[in-house]
Write an enzyme that holds these catalytic residues in place. Structure first.
Site, mmCIF file in Angstrom:
data_model
loop_
_atom_site.group_PDB
_atom_site.id
_atom_site.type_symbol
_atom_site.label_atom_id
_atom_site.label_comp_id
_atom_site.label_asym_id
_atom_site.label_seq_id
_atom_site.Cartn_x
_atom_site.Cartn_y
_atom_site.Cartn_z
ATOM 1 N N ARG A 58 0.684 -1.649 0.125
ATOM 2 C CA ARG A 58 0.055 -0.124 -0.494
ATOM 3 C C ARG A 58 0.870 1.456 0.419
ATOM 4 O O ARG A 58 0.089 2.875 -0.814
ATOM 5 C CB ARG A 58 -1.321 0.147 1.117
ATOM 6 C CG ARG A 58 -2.212 -0.727 1.550
ATOM 7 C CD ARG A 58 -2.640 -0.935 2.445
ATOM 8 N NE ARG A 58 -3.941 -2.306 2.871
ATOM 9 C CZ ARG A 58 -3.438 -3.046 3.557
ATOM 10 N NH1 ARG A 58 -2.139 -2.999 4.686
ATOM 11 N NH2 ARG A 58 -3.606 -4.267 3.801
ATOM 12 N N CYS A 157 19.297 -6.447 -11.248
ATOM 13 C CA CYS A 157 18.817 -5.524 -11.773
ATOM 14 C C CYS A 157 19.639 -4.387 -12.278
ATOM 15 O O CYS A 157 19.926 -3.113 -12.636
ATOM 16 C CB CYS A 157 18.067 -4.443 -10.094
ATOM 17 S SG CYS A 157 17.079 -5.215 -10.048
ATOM 18 N N LEU A 271 16.102 -9.622 -0.633
ATOM 19 C CA LEU A 271 16.450 -7.914 -0.446
ATOM 20 C C LEU A 271 16.570 -8.073 1.376
ATOM 21 O O LEU A 271 14.989 -8.252 2.104
ATOM 22 C CB LEU A 271 15.064 -7.477 -1.554
ATOM 23 C CG LEU A 271 15.192 -7.821 -2.515
ATOM 24 C CD1 LEU A 271 14.310 -6.390 -3.350
ATOM 25 C CD2 LEU A 271 15.695 -6.454 -3.406
ATOM 26 N N GLY A 316 12.955 1.823 -5.354
ATOM 27 C CA GLY A 316 12.108 1.588 -4.610
ATOM 28 C C GLY A 316 12.358 2.696 -4.142
ATOM 29 O O GLY A 316 13.238 3.432 -4.410
#
Length: 399
Positions: A58, A157, A271, A316
């Site tokens: 969220r 990544c 992670l 992020g």
């Protein structure tokens, strides 16, 4: 030859050019509410682990992620997570198709003959099959059979810039031999088929502080870039960027903090909560290591971080904010990173190239551009370039 006024003192070091870029997302979008529905369907959303995951979901700042299949079809609705074998078969169809679309965009912008591509450099972490998916892409594009192919693995990544670095080294080697070289570099990740594996990992976790949050961050995407050395440039070729310098580094003592490991039930993402701190602390030293050579090669002796647009991998919000604070960057300098993160999240290796592609649609911008990404190791990749022209742009999507 040189184009657009390359400096005379650089003639001993022939320049490298980015002449085509292409980004491709699949058409299906996945909002935070869909992950909540998936958790409720297969797991207990009231458990401590899933409460924490859904809180991240969220608050991630991601409005939508791209999926190769609709939410109500495919792996998201099977009773059990897909096996590694099923993921492999799926990638070799859907992943190859998505990559080919991105490559065709980059090749179209370049405008040359497919048969003139001399090398490919590819990367993925969501497929580990042999022969590699790069061969399937090359065959589907109709590239020549005696192509020099390189497939990178294990860089996660960071892969989007790792293929730029590998391509640049190929181009420099060809320049030393005074031979033309044209490299098609591409990256593709299918992360959404692995979400069920991510959720199963959360359900099995014993330590709430170490839950796997990948299911709330990652989506699918592909990107491609065509690079040429100066010997390959023709009067018809128009560069987008001049690639000036690049670097990579491994952050000491961080080996176990990021990973993507092969399990029988899929890929297991690692992670740790310390990744944003490590990446924040790594970006400034790498930038400062590259800056002197960039100043010399471009005759801009007073440059600093504020003189660059930044194509930062959107790993992020904590990673983006950490880099922004570390380098004292404005929101405008990170406008492409923030937009891609908001609208498509993190698609692993192709994402930094997608950010770079998006950046050129967001106004004239700064002349100088730096791209940075992070991957398992922990590794940092960085590339510095100059804009050459504004180009027509075909928006990514289900084109």
């Amino acid at each position: 030859m040189t184009i657009n006024g390359a400096h005379n003192h650089l003639q001993a070091e022939p320049p490298l050019w980015i002449v085509g870029l292409g980004a491709q997302y699949p058409p299906y979008l996945f909002g935070p509410e869909k992950l909540e529905q998936m958790v409720a369907k297969f797991h207990d959303p009231e458990s401590a682990a899933f409460k924490k995951l859904l809180a991240v979901n969220r608050s991630s700042g991601i409005e939508t992620r791209a999926l190769v299949r609709p939410y109500d079809k495919g792996f998201t609705n099977l009773t059990n997570p897909p096996t590694i074998c099923e993921l492999d078969v799926f990638y070799r169809q859907a992943g190859v198709d998505l990559t080919v679309q991105a490559c065709r965009k980059a090749l179209k912008e370049w405008g040359g003959s497919y048969q003139d591509i001399t090398h490919t450099v590819a990367v993925t972490c969501t497929n580990a099959g042999n022969p590699g998916y790069d061969l399937l892409v090359a065959q589907k594009l109709g590239l020549r059979s005696n192509l020099d192919r390189i497939l990178l693995h294990g860089v996660g990544c960071a892969g989007g810039l790792a293929i730029i670095r590998a391509a640049a080294q190929i181009l420099n080697g060809a320049s030393l031999r005074r031979k033309p070289a044209r490299v098609l570099a591409f990256a593709c990740e299918l992360c959404s088929p692995n979400v069920r594996c991510d959720l199963a990992d959360v359900a099995a976790t014993r330590y709430i502080d170490e839950i796997n949050i990948a299911g709330a961050l990652f989506g699918d995407g592909a990107a491609a870039v065509v690079l040429c050395n100066d010997f390959a440039m023709t009067p018809e070729d128009q560069a987008i960027f001049r690639l000036v310098d690049w670097a990579n580094d491994t952050i000491p003592g961080t080996y176990g903090h990021m990973g993507f490991l092969t399990d029988p039930t899929g890929f297991r993402t690692v992670l740790s909560k310390d990744v944003p701190t490590f990446t924040k602390n790594a970006i400034k030293p790498t930038f400062e290591r590259l800056l002197p050579s960039f100043r010399e090669r471009t005759d801009q002796g007073e440059l600093d971080a504020l003189d660059f647009d930044w194509a930062l991998h959107p790993g992020g919000t904590a990673i983006i904010d950490g880099a922004q604070n570390s380098m004292n960057l404005s929101n405008d300098q990170l406008r492409a990173t923030k937009e891609i993160y908001r609208t498509r999240g993190n698609s692993s290796s192709p994402t930094v190239l997608i950010v770079l592609d998006k950046l050129r649609t967001m106004g004239t911008g700064r002349e100088n551009v730096v791209a940075a990404s992070f991957g398992p190791g922990l590794a940092i990749e960085m590339a510095m370039m100059q804009r050459v022209r504004c180009s027509s742009y075909e928006e990514f999507g289900d084109v």
